[in-house]
Each structure stands twice: as structure tokens, then as C-alpha cells.
Motif scaffolding. Structure first.
Motif, short mmCIF file in Angstrom:
data_model
loop_
_atom_site.label_atom_id
_atom_site.label_comp_id
_atom_site.label_asym_id
_atom_site.label_seq_id
_atom_site.Cartn_x
_atom_site.Cartn_y
_atom_site.Cartn_z
N ALA A 98 13.62 30.02 -55.96
CA ALA A 98 12.76 28.85 -55.81
C ALA A 98 13.56 27.55 -55.69
N ALA A 99 14.78 27.52 -56.24
CA ALA A 99 15.61 26.33 -56.12
C ALA A 99 15.92 26.04 -54.66
N GLU A 100 16.04 27.06 -53.85
CA GLU A 100 16.34 26.88 -52.42
C GLU A 100 15.07 26.94 -51.57
N PHE A 101 14.07 27.67 -52.06
CA PHE A 101 12.84 27.82 -51.29
C PHE A 101 11.65 27.37 -52.16
N PRO A 102 11.39 26.05 -52.21
CA PRO A 102 10.30 25.52 -53.06
C PRO A 102 8.92 26.00 -52.64
N GLN A 103 8.83 26.66 -51.48
CA GLN A 103 7.54 27.21 -51.07
C GLN A 103 6.99 28.16 -52.12
N LEU A 104 7.87 28.84 -52.86
CA LEU A 104 7.41 29.75 -53.90
C LEU A 104 6.64 29.01 -54.98
N CYS A 105 7.16 27.82 -55.36
CA CYS A 105 6.48 27.01 -56.37
C CYS A 105 5.18 26.44 -55.83
N GLU A 106 5.19 26.00 -54.58
CA GLU A 106 4.01 25.39 -53.98
C GLU A 106 2.87 26.39 -53.86
N VAL A 107 3.20 27.59 -53.42
CA VAL A 107 2.18 28.62 -53.27
C VAL A 107 1.67 29.08 -54.63
N GLU A 108 2.56 29.16 -55.61
CA GLU A 108 2.15 29.53 -56.96
C GLU A 108 1.17 28.51 -57.53
N THR A 109 1.45 27.23 -57.34
CA THR A 109 0.55 26.17 -57.82
C THR A 109 -0.82 26.29 -57.17
N ALA B 165 -2.16 28.97 -56.01
CA ALA B 165 -2.80 30.18 -56.53
C ALA B 165 -3.41 29.92 -57.91
N PHE B 166 -2.74 29.12 -58.73
CA PHE B 166 -3.29 28.77 -60.04
C PHE B 166 -4.60 28.00 -59.87
N ALA B 167 -4.61 27.06 -58.94
CA ALA B 167 -5.81 26.26 -58.70
C ALA B 167 -6.96 27.16 -58.26
N ASP B 168 -6.68 28.10 -57.38
CA ASP B 168 -7.71 29.02 -56.91
C ASP B 168 -8.20 29.91 -58.05
N VAL C 146 8.25 32.53 -44.27
CA VAL C 146 8.60 32.32 -45.67
C VAL C 146 7.33 32.07 -46.49
N LYS C 147 6.42 31.26 -45.95
CA LYS C 147 5.18 30.97 -46.67
C LYS C 147 4.33 32.22 -46.82
N ALA C 148 4.28 33.05 -45.77
CA ALA C 148 3.50 34.28 -45.84
C ALA C 148 4.07 35.22 -46.90
N PHE C 149 5.40 35.27 -46.99
CA PHE C 149 6.04 36.09 -48.01
C PHE C 149 5.68 35.57 -49.41
N ALA C 150 5.76 34.24 -49.59
CA ALA C 150 5.45 33.64 -50.89
C ALA C 150 4.00 33.91 -51.28
N GLU C 151 3.08 33.80 -50.33
CA GLU C 151 1.67 34.04 -50.61
C GLU C 151 1.42 35.49 -51.00
N ARG C 152 2.09 36.40 -50.33
CA ARG C 152 1.91 37.82 -50.67
C ARG C 152 2.46 38.12 -52.05
N ARG C 153 3.60 37.53 -52.38
CA ARG C 153 4.19 37.75 -53.71
C ARG C 153 3.28 37.22 -54.81
N VAL C 154 2.73 36.02 -54.62
CA VAL C 154 1.87 35.42 -55.64
C VAL C 154 0.58 36.21 -55.79
N ARG C 155 0.03 36.72 -54.69
CA ARG C 155 -1.17 37.56 -54.80
C ARG C 155 -0.89 38.78 -55.68
N THR C 156 0.27 39.37 -55.49
CA THR C 156 0.65 40.52 -56.31
C THR C 156 0.76 40.13 -57.78
N LEU C 157 1.17 38.88 -58.03
CA LEU C 157 1.33 38.40 -59.40
C LEU C 157 -0.01 38.12 -60.07
N VAL C 158 -0.93 37.44 -59.38
CA VAL C 158 -2.15 36.96 -60.03
C VAL C 158 -3.35 37.88 -59.88
#
Length: 239
Positions: free
Chosen positions: A177-188, A190-193, A112-124
């Protein structure tokens, strides 16, 4: 033939949509503020707000009390409900939730975390150059807000205390994200990076807040005290 009177105008026209969009981007907001920005009368705006309330697309909360206001009923502020946000579209639906549940069951937390990280990379990633070209932390925050708005997050920034607050007034993946907060955590993270500094998520739409709010310090993070962040804004709560 029976005269049925003049044809009724559609109740959900462009003005109603404009009112709803202001609630999305700026809520909680007063009827007076909406009227001023749309150059409409307050009674006309209240009719649209009442219709949104009746359809469960908007809700109200009391405005902070001002001592000079005197007696009388507290002013009301308006914001969209989840049903109201849905009219502006969601990138994911129940099928996406089911898919990530299956991913969690078969691949575990790491998948799940790997999926979230890949999605955020595509976003930012498409916006790294624009954000990196900004000189000051404030300009970087504004560049990030512009990038997020282009991605459908209706983002803005404002100065609060010794830092900037990045506000995302819409979240296309709030249901997931309501069920999988990992999306919010990884997004945060990514913003810091992307910004090159510690950031702190104060509130999220997925947790029931009016907006996703992230504190961005104007100075690089270097002390434990900085991690505590600024006071949480009215209506917000830590993510």
C-alpha cells in the motif's frame, strides 16, 4: 573445563513478544501502561522496551504535556517500527510489489484498481452478514473491527466527538500500500459501503502513521460539512 556460568535465557521470549504485541495494538503507549496491563514491574518492562529500541523494532515519541505534571523530562510513549511490525507477519512482500508493478505496466491504473477491489471484496464479503445485523452505527463499527481483527488487522474502535474511530493497529499489506495507495482507497470505499455511511480515512500505516484510522459518523452523511471530519488525532495525518 572453564566455567562459563549459567546458561543464558533467550532474550526474545514470550514476555518480550507480549510487550511488542501491546505496542502493536495500542501504541503509542507508555511503559507504565504496558507494565500495568501485563502485571509486570516497570523496570522489567523498560528492559524489554530498551531491547526493542536497540534492535530498531521500537521507537519513541514524547507524550503530550500535562500542565499539572510539573518540571522534568517529558514522558515517553513507545510504538513499533516497521521492523517491529514485521515480526507479526506480512501478507505480501517484495514479490507482491513486483507483481503489482508489472500489472500496472501491462494493464494500467484500471487493472490495479480492479485487483484492489477484488482483494477487498474477498476481505469484507464474509463479514457482511455480521456487520449488517448490528443495529446502531457504533455496533456496526465494533462488528467491523472484530471482523478485521480476525483477518489480522488488530482493529479496535473508540468514540471521538460525534463519531466512532476505527483503528487498525496492523496492516498485513502496508508494504504494498505504501507504493500503491489504491489499496487504501478501495478499502475505505468498501468500509463505507459495508457500514452504509460516509467514512473518512485520517491516517494510514502505509503513510508512516502509528495506525490506520478511519472516522465513522454516528449519523448518516448528508452535508458537505460532515466530509471535513473530526480533528486529526495526535500523531496522525490525513491519508
Amino acid at each position: 573445563m572453564k566455567n562459563t556460568g549459567p546458561a543464558q535465557q533467550p532474550v526474545d521470549g514470550p514476555t518480550r513478544l507480549a510487550v511488542a504485541r501491546l505496542l502493536l495494538e495500542q501504541g503509542p503507549v507508555s511503559a507504565v501502561s504496558v507494565a500495568e496491563q501485563l502485571e509486570l514491574s516497570v523496570p522489567a518492562v523498560r528492559r524489554h522496551l530498551d531491547a526493542l529500541l536497540a534492535d530498531n523494532q521500537a521507537c519513541t515519541r514524547e507524550a503530550p504535556q500535562i500542565k499539572s505534571r510539573g518540571r522534568g523530562r517529558p514522558a515517553k510513549l513507545f510504538l513499533l517500527t516497521e521492523a517491529g511490525r514485521a515480526r507479526f507477519g506480512h501478507a505480501y512482500d517484495d514479490l507482491a510489489v513486483a507483481a503489482i508493478r508489472f500489472l500496472a505496466e501491462t494493464g494500467g491504473e484500471a487493472a490495479v484498481k480492479a485487483f484492489a477491489e477484488r482483494r477487498v471484496r474477498t476481505l469484507v464479503d464474509p463479514h457482511r452478514t455480521a456487520v449488517g445485523a448490528a443495529d446502531s452505527p457504533q455496533e456496526k463499527a465494533e462488528a467491523l473491527a472484530t471482523a478485521l481483527t480476525r483477518e489480522g488487522y488488530a482493529a479496535s474502535t473508540r468514540k471521538v466527538g460525534a463519531g466512532e474511530q476505527l483503528c487498525q493497529h496492523h496492516c498485513p499489506v502496508a508494504h504494498v500500500a505504501a507504493e500503491f495507495p489504491q489499496l487504501c482507497e478501495v478499502e475505505t470505499a468498501a468500509f463505507a459501503d459495508l457500514l452504509g455511511t460516509h467514512v473518512q480515512r485520517l491516517a494510514t500505516i502505509a503513510r508512516g502513521d502509528a495506525a490506520c484510522t478511519t472516522h465513522i459518523p454516528v449519523e448518516p452523511y448528508s452535508t458537505p460539512q460532515a466530509a471535513e471530519g473530526p480533528p486529526i488525532p495526535d500523531g496522525g495525518k490525513p491519508a
